[in-house]
Design an enzyme around this catalytic site. Structure first.
Site, PDB file in Angstrom:
ATOM      1  N   LYS A  68       0.865  -1.179   0.000  1.00  0.00           N
ATOM      2  CA  LYS A  68       0.000   0.000   0.000  1.00  0.00           C
ATOM      3  C   LYS A  68       0.897   1.223   0.000  1.00  0.00           C
ATOM      4  O   LYS A  68       2.032   1.166   0.495  1.00  0.00           O
ATOM      5  CB  LYS A  68      -0.883   0.022   1.255  1.00  0.00           C
ATOM      6  CG  LYS A  68      -2.103   0.895   1.118  1.00  0.00           C
ATOM      7  CD  LYS A  68      -3.262   0.201   0.411  1.00  0.00           C
ATOM      8  CE  LYS A  68      -4.403   1.147   0.161  1.00  0.00           C
ATOM      9  NZ  LYS A  68      -5.596   0.459  -0.375  1.00  0.00           N
ATOM     10  N   ASP A  85      -6.937   4.366  -4.638  1.00  0.00           N
ATOM     11  CA  ASP A  85      -7.634   4.210  -3.347  1.00  0.00           C
ATOM     12  C   ASP A  85      -8.253   5.589  -3.093  1.00  0.00           C
ATOM     13  O   ASP A  85      -8.467   6.348  -4.057  1.00  0.00           O
ATOM     14  CB  ASP A  85      -6.661   3.786  -2.230  1.00  0.00           C
ATOM     15  CG  ASP A  85      -7.372   3.403  -0.932  1.00  0.00           C
ATOM     16  OD1 ASP A  85      -7.970   2.313  -0.875  1.00  0.00           O
ATOM     17  OD2 ASP A  85      -7.348   4.189   0.040  1.00  0.00           O
TER      18      ASP A  85
HETATM   19  P1  NDP Z   1     -13.147   7.597  -2.742  1.00  0.00           P
HETATM   20  O1  NDP Z   1     -12.073   8.593  -2.533  1.00  0.00           O
HETATM   21  O2  NDP Z   1     -13.708   7.403  -4.102  1.00  0.00           O
HETATM   22  O3  NDP Z   1     -14.368   7.884  -1.745  1.00  0.00           O
HETATM   23  C1  NDP Z   1     -14.168   7.946  -0.380  1.00  0.00           C
HETATM   24  C2  NDP Z   1     -15.480   8.327   0.281  1.00  0.00           C
HETATM   25  O4  NDP Z   1     -15.321   8.253   1.688  1.00  0.00           O
HETATM   26  C3  NDP Z   1     -15.909   9.757  -0.019  1.00  0.00           C
HETATM   27  O5  NDP Z   1     -17.306   9.834   0.059  1.00  0.00           O
HETATM   28  C4  NDP Z   1     -15.240  10.545   1.110  1.00  0.00           C
HETATM   29  O6  NDP Z   1     -15.866  11.785   1.395  1.00  0.00           O
HETATM   30  C5  NDP Z   1     -15.423   9.571   2.258  1.00  0.00           C
HETATM   31  N1  NDP Z   1     -14.362   9.741   3.254  1.00  0.00           N
HETATM   32  C6  NDP Z   1     -13.022   9.735   3.025  1.00  0.00           C
HETATM   33  N2  NDP Z   1     -12.364   9.939   4.172  1.00  0.00           N
HETATM   34  C7  NDP Z   1     -13.311  10.079   5.112  1.00  0.00           C
HETATM   35  C8  NDP Z   1     -13.267  10.320   6.517  1.00  0.00           C
HETATM   36  N3  NDP Z   1     -12.095  10.448   7.171  1.00  0.00           N
HETATM   37  N4  NDP Z   1     -14.447  10.394   7.191  1.00  0.00           N
HETATM   38  C9  NDP Z   1     -15.627  10.268   6.539  1.00  0.00           C
HETATM   39  N5  NDP Z   1     -15.727  10.050   5.237  1.00  0.00           N
HETATM   40  C10 NDP Z   1     -14.580   9.952   4.542  1.00  0.00           C
HETATM   41  O7  NDP Z   1     -12.534   6.222  -2.165  1.00  0.00           O
HETATM   42  P2  NDP Z   1     -13.011   4.731  -2.443  1.00  0.00           P
HETATM   43  O8  NDP Z   1     -14.471   4.687  -2.635  1.00  0.00           O
HETATM   44  O9  NDP Z   1     -12.111   4.157  -3.458  1.00  0.00           O
HETATM   45  O10 NDP Z   1     -12.622   4.037  -1.051  1.00  0.00           O
HETATM   46  C11 NDP Z   1     -13.544   3.936   0.031  1.00  0.00           C
HETATM   47  C12 NDP Z   1     -13.045   2.856   0.981  1.00  0.00           C
HETATM   48  O11 NDP Z   1     -12.997   1.609   0.282  1.00  0.00           O
HETATM   49  C13 NDP Z   1     -11.642   3.071   1.561  1.00  0.00           C
HETATM   50  O12 NDP Z   1     -11.597   2.517   2.868  1.00  0.00           O
HETATM   51  C14 NDP Z   1     -10.777   2.216   0.625  1.00  0.00           C
HETATM   52  O13 NDP Z   1      -9.570   1.820   1.251  1.00  0.00           O
HETATM   53  C15 NDP Z   1     -11.701   1.040   0.407  1.00  0.00           C
HETATM   54  N6  NDP Z   1     -11.403   0.227  -0.765  1.00  0.00           N
HETATM   55  C16 NDP Z   1     -11.379   0.795  -2.010  1.00  0.00           C
HETATM   56  C17 NDP Z   1     -11.121  -0.002  -3.107  1.00  0.00           C
HETATM   57  C18 NDP Z   1     -11.183   0.535  -4.493  1.00  0.00           C
HETATM   58  O14 NDP Z   1     -11.085  -0.266  -5.433  1.00  0.00           O
HETATM   59  N7  NDP Z   1     -11.376   1.816  -4.702  1.00  0.00           N
HETATM   60  C19 NDP Z   1     -10.790  -1.435  -2.966  1.00  0.00           C
HETATM   61  C20 NDP Z   1     -10.964  -1.939  -1.625  1.00  0.00           C
HETATM   62  C21 NDP Z   1     -11.226  -1.113  -0.573  1.00  0.00           C
HETATM   63  P3  NDP Z   1     -15.393  13.126   0.618  1.00  0.00           P
HETATM   64  O15 NDP Z   1     -15.956  13.014  -0.759  1.00  0.00           O
HETATM   65  O16 NDP Z   1     -16.012  14.217   1.419  1.00  0.00           O
HETATM   66  O17 NDP Z   1     -13.900  13.137   0.639  1.00  0.00           O
END
Ligand code: NDP
Length: 459
Positions: free
Chosen positions: A114, A154
């Site tokens: 990562k 991510d």
């Molecule tokens: P994105 O950046 O596309 O979206 C993240 C979302 O979570 C946004 O809505 C963001 O809000 C919100 N968010 C981020 N940080 C915080 C926080 N500290 N508190 C509250 N809300 C928060 O990321 P992904 O959708 O790709 O990832 C989401 C999760 O899934 C993560 O944990 C990631 O590690 C996990 N994941 C992702 C994968 C992938 O293929 N993308 C694979 C496996 C796991 P805002 O828009 O306001 O920033």
């Protein structure tokens, strides 16, 4: 090994894995695995570097860059890059550690890693993002490669950032190779990769529902609470709707958007509208006051959805970030009738929340909630990244249908593997469902431990 108070997130992830191994019969049957646990918990390598770039006001900006190359027993290091101001070594070590076992559960040949930066993409122009990505990759390219380490996206890293980084890698190394996944479709990206994590979570939960109800129920008619509104949340929501479920909440880092009444669902169109503002890195609060959204949804600033949903919840899919379900929120979900919780996010639940879910599973039997950890439920994203690597190596492109059917099969195998392993090493009390967290942890760990033993990493 386990006493690392200065790395709280890594410590939490380590303890979560170690405790499920300890509480199973694994170490009784194979005591030598205690040594393997000690060895696997230390990264093979951590690269930390300076990223200097110029903002639009010609000012020098400095960020920290990282890549944790945690374990390469099963294949090249594989795992995403996170760009978020909260990024530090503890968070990336926890994510890299989880990634090792998740990747093992996909059945594909991928190690775990990562990386990322404390760079905040919010409020940056496209030019600033490009300059940052170029500078970040100028150093990272010395440490990665298609057979060494293959990063992906991510939080904060979308296809746009992957494109800028891929371009810089190609220029410096003079090599077109599948060094990053999540690439654009016309230049080596796999179909279904953007959808894969969200779709995969829903495919996984389909198996949970089918197993727990002996095939009597499906997503049809289920009320599904989702947090986040990024890549994972959006595609999970769209798949739930396609399968006949209702999506009753979404959220972002500033607040939660939940249905006002007990009926209805976010529509595909509403999710697409949210997706469009997220491309511009805006907040859902901007939509909340529009006529179309304010008549149907309630916006709660600074809140998570779990305790703010009106009416019953059948399924919860945390899909924003780590530690986004507390012990109290876990109890609230159970009180709202939730029967299935699966993490789209990595380490979405605190240890308190997991303890609440697991105690409920063991004591309330068929009336209980059933918890699936991120390392199993969200493995679909990295699985399709693995399929992207395979397509790049063979210089072929599979169809949507081909990739989607492979993703479905991987999620089914991942579910069955966790289930069977739980039955073998963590026998549930009579009438209770097997622990998917114990089963998935043990299945992922033993696969990696065996490969490491063959390589002479421990003895
Ligand atoms: P994105 O950046 O596309 O979206 C993240 C979302 O979570 C946004 O809505 C963001 O809000 C919100 N968010 C981020 N940080 C915080 C926080 N500290 N508190 C509250 N809300 C928060 O990321 P992904 O959708 O790709 O990832 C989401 C999760 O899934 C993560 O944990 C990631 O590690 C996990 N994941 C992702 C994968 C992938 O293929 N993308 C694979 C496996 C796991 P805002 O828009 O306001 O920033």
């Amino acid at each position: 090994m386990s006493n690392l108070p200065y790395e709280p997130e890594f410590e939490q992830a380590y303890k979560e894995l170690a405790s499920t191994l300890e509480n199973s019969t694994l170490f009784q049957k194979k005591p030598e695995y205690r040594k393997a646990l000690q060895v696997v918990s230390v990264p093979e390598r951590v690269v930390q570097f300076r990223v200097v770039w110029e903002d639009d006001n010609q000012q020098v900006q400095i960020n920290r860059g990282f890549r944790v190359q945690f374990n390469s027993a099963l294949g090249p290091y594989k795992g995403g890059l996170r760009f978020h101001p909260s990024v530090n070594l503890s968070i990336l070590k926890f994510l890299g550690f989880e990634q090792i076992f998740k990747n093992a559960l996909t059945g594909l040949n991928m190690g775990g890693g990562k990386g990322g930066s404390d760079f905040d993409p919010k409020g940056k122009s496209d030019n600033e993002i490009r300059r940052f990505c170029v500078s970040f990759m100028t150093e990272l390219c010395k440490h990665i490669g298609a057979d060494t380490d293959v990063p992906a996206g991510d939080i904060g890293v979308t296809g746009r950032e992957v494109g800028f980084m891929f371009g810089q890698y190609k220029k410096i190394r003079n090599s077109w190779e599948g060094v990053l996944t999540g690439k654009g479709g016309s230049w080596g990206g796999s179909l279904i990769r953007p959808e894969a994590t969200g779709y995969g979570v829903v495919y996984y939960v389909e198996h949970m529902i089918k197993y727990a109800t002996q095939g009597k129920e499906s997503f049809a008619g289920k009320r599904v609470a989702i947090s986040g509104s990024g890549n994972v949340a959006q595609y999970a929501a769209l798949k739930v709707i396609e399968l006949g479920g209702s999506v009753v909440s979404l959220s972002d880092s500033q607040g939660a958007l939940v249905l006002k009444g007990e009926e209805g669902s976010f529509t595909e169109e509403e999710i697409n509208t949210i997706a469009a503002i997220k491309v511009e890195r805006k907040q859902i609060s901007e939509l909340a006051n529009t006529e179309a959204f304010s008549s149907k949804f309630k916006y709660i600033p600074g809140a998570r959805p779990w305790t703010n949903i009106v009416g019953r919840i059948d399924v919860a899919l945390p899909s924003a970030t780590q530690n986004e379900v507390s012990g109290d929120e876990a109890k609230a979900l159970i009180a709202a009738g939730c029967k299935f919780i699966a993490e789209g996010s990595n380490m979405g639940s605190t240890q308190d929340a997991i303890d609440v879910f697991e105690a409920d599973r063991d004591t309330k039997k068929s009336e209980a909630i059933w918890y699936a950890p991120g390392k199993a439920a969200n493995a679909g994203g990295v699985a399709v990244s693995g399929l992207e690597m395979a397509q790049n190596s063979a210089r072929v492109n599979w169809t949507r249908e081909e990739v989607d059917s492979r993703l479905k099969k991987i999620m089914e195998d991942c579910f069955n593997n966790g289930l069977a392993t739980a039955k073998e090493y963590a026998t549930p009390s009579k009438g209770a469902l097997p622990s998917l967290v114990a089963g998935s942890n043990i299945a992922g760990f033993t696969k990696v431990a065996e490969a490491m033993k063959d390589h002479g990493d421990w003895w």
